[in-house]
Design an enzyme around this catalytic site. Structure first.
Site, PDB file in Angstrom:
ATOM      1  N   ASP A 198       0.896  -1.150   0.000  1.00 38.18           N
ATOM      2  CA  ASP A 198       0.000   0.000   0.000  1.00 38.18           C
ATOM      3  C   ASP A 198       0.933   1.197   0.000  1.00 38.18           C
ATOM      4  O   ASP A 198       1.600   1.464   0.998  1.00 38.18           O
ATOM      5  CB  ASP A 198      -0.884   0.006   1.259  1.00 38.18           C
ATOM      6  CG  ASP A 198      -1.864   1.157   1.228  1.00 38.18           C
ATOM      7  OD1 ASP A 198      -1.441   2.290   0.940  1.00 38.18           O
ATOM      8  OD2 ASP A 198      -3.063   0.943   1.484  1.00 38.18           O
ATOM      9  N   HIS A 199       0.991   1.898  -1.129  1.00 32.54           N
ATOM     10  CA  HIS A 199       2.068   2.894  -1.250  1.00 32.54           C
ATOM     11  C   HIS A 199       1.925   4.040  -0.237  1.00 32.54           C
ATOM     12  O   HIS A 199       2.877   4.766   0.013  1.00 32.54           O
ATOM     13  CB  HIS A 199       2.192   3.410  -2.687  1.00 32.54           C
ATOM     14  CG  HIS A 199       1.159   4.419  -3.079  1.00 32.54           C
ATOM     15  ND1 HIS A 199      -0.102   4.069  -3.490  1.00 32.54           N
ATOM     16  CD2 HIS A 199       1.186   5.774  -3.116  1.00 32.54           C
ATOM     17  CE1 HIS A 199      -0.784   5.161  -3.769  1.00 32.54           C
ATOM     18  NE2 HIS A 199      -0.025   6.224  -3.541  1.00 32.54           N
ATOM     19  N   HIS A 261      -5.881   2.684   1.419  1.00 31.45           N
ATOM     20  CA  HIS A 261      -5.092   3.830   1.891  1.00 31.45           C
ATOM     21  C   HIS A 261      -5.721   4.491   3.126  1.00 31.45           C
ATOM     22  O   HIS A 261      -5.051   4.793   4.105  1.00 31.45           O
ATOM     23  CB  HIS A 261      -4.967   4.910   0.802  1.00 31.45           C
ATOM     24  CG  HIS A 261      -4.407   4.405  -0.494  1.00 31.45           C
ATOM     25  ND1 HIS A 261      -3.487   3.408  -0.568  1.00 31.45           N
ATOM     26  CD2 HIS A 261      -4.645   4.776  -1.786  1.00 31.45           C
ATOM     27  CE1 HIS A 261      -3.184   3.170  -1.841  1.00 31.45           C
ATOM     28  NE2 HIS A 261      -3.880   3.993  -2.603  1.00 31.45           N
TER      29      HIS A 261
HETATM   30  C1  BG6 Z   1      -3.932   4.838  -6.072  1.00 30.13           C
HETATM   31  C2  BG6 Z   1      -5.289   4.910  -6.746  1.00 30.13           C
HETATM   32  O1  BG6 Z   1      -3.849   3.700  -5.267  1.00 30.13           O
HETATM   33  O2  BG6 Z   1      -3.746   5.984  -5.281  1.00 30.13           O
HETATM   34  C3  BG6 Z   1      -5.403   6.169  -7.573  1.00 30.13           C
HETATM   35  O3  BG6 Z   1      -5.477   3.774  -7.567  1.00 30.13           O
HETATM   36  C4  BG6 Z   1      -5.090   7.380  -6.731  1.00 30.13           C
HETATM   37  O4  BG6 Z   1      -6.689   6.289  -8.140  1.00 30.13           O
HETATM   38  C5  BG6 Z   1      -3.761   7.200  -6.013  1.00 30.13           C
HETATM   39  O5  BG6 Z   1      -5.027   8.502  -7.598  1.00 30.13           O
HETATM   40  C6  BG6 Z   1      -3.506   8.318  -5.031  1.00 30.13           C
HETATM   41  O6  BG6 Z   1      -2.183   8.217  -4.610  1.00 30.13           O
HETATM   42  P1  BG6 Z   1      -1.378   9.516  -4.187  1.00 30.13           P
HETATM   43  O7  BG6 Z   1      -0.062   8.997  -3.714  1.00 30.13           O
HETATM   44  O8  BG6 Z   1      -1.295  10.373  -5.415  1.00 30.13           O
HETATM   45  O9  BG6 Z   1      -2.190  10.147  -3.110  1.00 30.13           O
END
Ligand code: BG6
Length: 517
Positions: A198-199, A261
């Site tokens: 989960d980034h 997230h």
């Molecule tokens: C991803 C989603 O996991 O997270 C995207 O699939 C979303 O739709 C993105 O835009 C948001 O990530 P960040 O790091 O830009 O907040």
């Protein structure tokens, strides 16, 4: 303010394993996709710059297209465009030399034997010793097939070296599919080899939630239902679906952002202090939070879809007009909900979550609103004063952008004879304290996966618990197509009904997101 010189900060601490990983081959499935070029390769290069990659390493892109040498050249461009790299830096040349490509049809078992031969060859040539990290960045329908084929070729449990598998989201699309995927993955890889990514957990500001709460003495004593009135978590994006129509049609905001997230953010705000930063301790505390959330009544949820509007001064089309999106689509691009955590710390404190695309402003923020003190000695309603009514204390954690933390409190307005109270802010700003960083969050996660540290990755129980919470909501939504989609203008704060969710409790969404002043 002078930024802190990070060169003087010791690289390794008890909780941040700045150790260099063992020699390793990283094999990226789905390597021709955007993620590899924009995030994974720049992150690996940043690790190389910081001397955190082993001397002996290899990166092998795997996808269906016959790309050959073009792949390394394309990755080089990506590193310069999206990473912190000078095109002329000899280190970049040396790094790119470790990149190769292997064309493979993901669901053709026969081609995995060829992949194994190729990996064995690279292993020998580069003296890697058999350690392999398989990164699944493909569309989710290929996860199972890839895992089974790796297993069939003996690559999950090699005779020499260690194997691990990183799996990108979405990890399932509901409880049953997540369970089945867990079952299939665990039939091949032991849970200790599985890294469900989960980034958000790679973001410094997210990791800092634990430091903020548990390395400071002053916040934790008030971090509970006796002092906190409610918590809001917002993930607002100005982007639309960016050509990902077919993916997003099946996902929607709840699956795409909330179940993963946002639940990670919520868990880090709400968990009890873990005994250590070991994976098991942290994951156990997160799980306890999710398990303490009672089913979410459908009345406590709101969904929305954007129509045309103006975002950042530009006219944009509505969701239903996006490429490869059903013109009558019922997919939500906005989701908001209210939930409770029924435990000793949080009972009675509402948590409000909202995520949306094409919102007015890009901001991921957590705000903790504290209870008002008795305001007997002040004129509580100051409507005729210079600042309106007295505001409760508010702690705002800006995950992105303008990363930082602000605390709002009341101050006496100078020079007036009355005790007029005005809200003011104490503000910590990451950039002025630590300088600007071009890290994208994947550095830490890739390094941890190579080191075998699962602390920042989801466990199967966690994934299943969050899906168990959201699957009934998704089912109820699927059973009743929304009648009034689109229901918010692109460039707004979402549908009006999202306001009603809070009104009953006398709360309002905070829409003044971002850094003040
Ligand atoms: C991803 C989603 O996991 O997270 C995207 O699939 C979303 O739709 C993105 O835009 C948001 O990530 P960040 O790091 O830009 O907040």
């Amino acid at each position: 303010m002078t930024p802190i010189d990070l060169a003087e900060v010791p690289a390794a601490t008890a909780s941040t394993p700045a150790a260099t990983a063992e020699p390793c081959t990283i094999i990226i499935f789905g390597a021709s996709g955007d993620l590899t070029k924009r995030k994974l390769l720049p992150a690996l290069y940043h690790l190389r710059q910081a001397n955190l990659l082993p001397k002996d390493f290899a990166i092998v892109g795997v996808a269906r297209r016959p790309l050959g040498n073009e792949f390394a050249a394309d990755m080089r461009e990506g590193i310069v465009e999206f990473g912190d790299a000078e095109s002329s830096d000899p280190l970049l040349e040396e790094f790119v030399d470790h990149i190769s490509y292997y064309a493979l049809n993901f669901d053709d078992p026969a081609s995995y034997a060829g992949l194994k031969t190729e990996l064995d060859r690279i292993d020998k040539e580069r003296n890697i010793g058999g350690n392999r990290l398989f990164y699944l960045a493909t569309a989710p329908e290929f996860f199972t097939g890839i895992v089974e084929n790796l297993g069939a070729q003996g690559m999950a449990h090699p005779e020499k070296g260690i194997a691990g598998v990183v799996i990108e989201k979405p990890f399932g699309h509901d409880l049953d599919s997540a369970r089945e995927l867990n079952h299939q993955v665990n039939a091949v890889f032991h849970e200790s080899q599985v890294f469900r990514i989960d980034h958000y957990l790679g973001k410094e500001t997210v990791q800092n939630l634990l430091v903020f709460r548990f390395a400071n003495g002053i916040f934790e004593p008030v971090w509970n239902r006796n002092f906190i009135d409610h918590v809001q978590i917002t993930v607002a994006e100005t982007l639309g679906v960016e050509g990902r129509g077919p993916f997003y049609e099946k996902a929607g905001a709840l699956r795409d952002v909330v179940q993963n997230h946002m639940m990670e953010l919520l868990a880090l705000v709400a968990l009890e202090p873990p005994a250590s930063f070991e994976a098991e301790s942290v994951r156990r505390e997160k799980l306890k939070v999710w398990q303490a959330i009672p089913p979410i009544p459908i009345l406590n949820t709101v969904r929305g879809q954007y129509g045309p509007g103006i975002v950042n001064g530009q006219h944009v089309i509505g969701y239903r007009d996006e490429e490869r999106v059903n013109p009558e689509s019922g997919t939500e691009t906005f989701a908001a909900l209210k939930l409770n955590i029924e435990n000793w710390r949080w009972a009675g404190v509402p948590f409000y979550l909202r995520a949306g695309k094409r919102m007015k402003k890009r901001a991921t923020e957590i705000s903790i609103q504290f209870k008002q003190p008795p305001l007997l000695i002040f004129n509580r309603m100051q409507s005729d004063g210079p600042c309106g009514d007295i505001q409760p204390n508010l702690l705002t954690i800006r995950i992105q952008p303008d990363e930082g933390i602000a605390l709002r409190f009341g101050a006496k307005v100078p020079t007036t004879p009355q005790m007029n109270v005005c809200p003011v802010n104490m503000d910590f700003d990451y950039e002025s304290a630590f300088g600007k960083s071009r890290a994208n969050g994947y550095e830490r996660l890739l390094l941890d996966a190579m080191l075998g540290d699962q602390t920042l990755f989801s466990h199967r129980d966690g994934v299943e618990t969050t899906w168990a919470l959201y699957t009934p909501v998704l089912q109820a939504w699927a059973a009743k197509k929304p009648e009034v989609f689109p229901n918010y203008f692109a460039g707004s704060w979402g549908p009006e009904c999202a306001e009603h969710l809070l009104e009953l409790s006398g709360h309002r969404w905070r829409n003044d997101l971002g850094r003040k002043g």
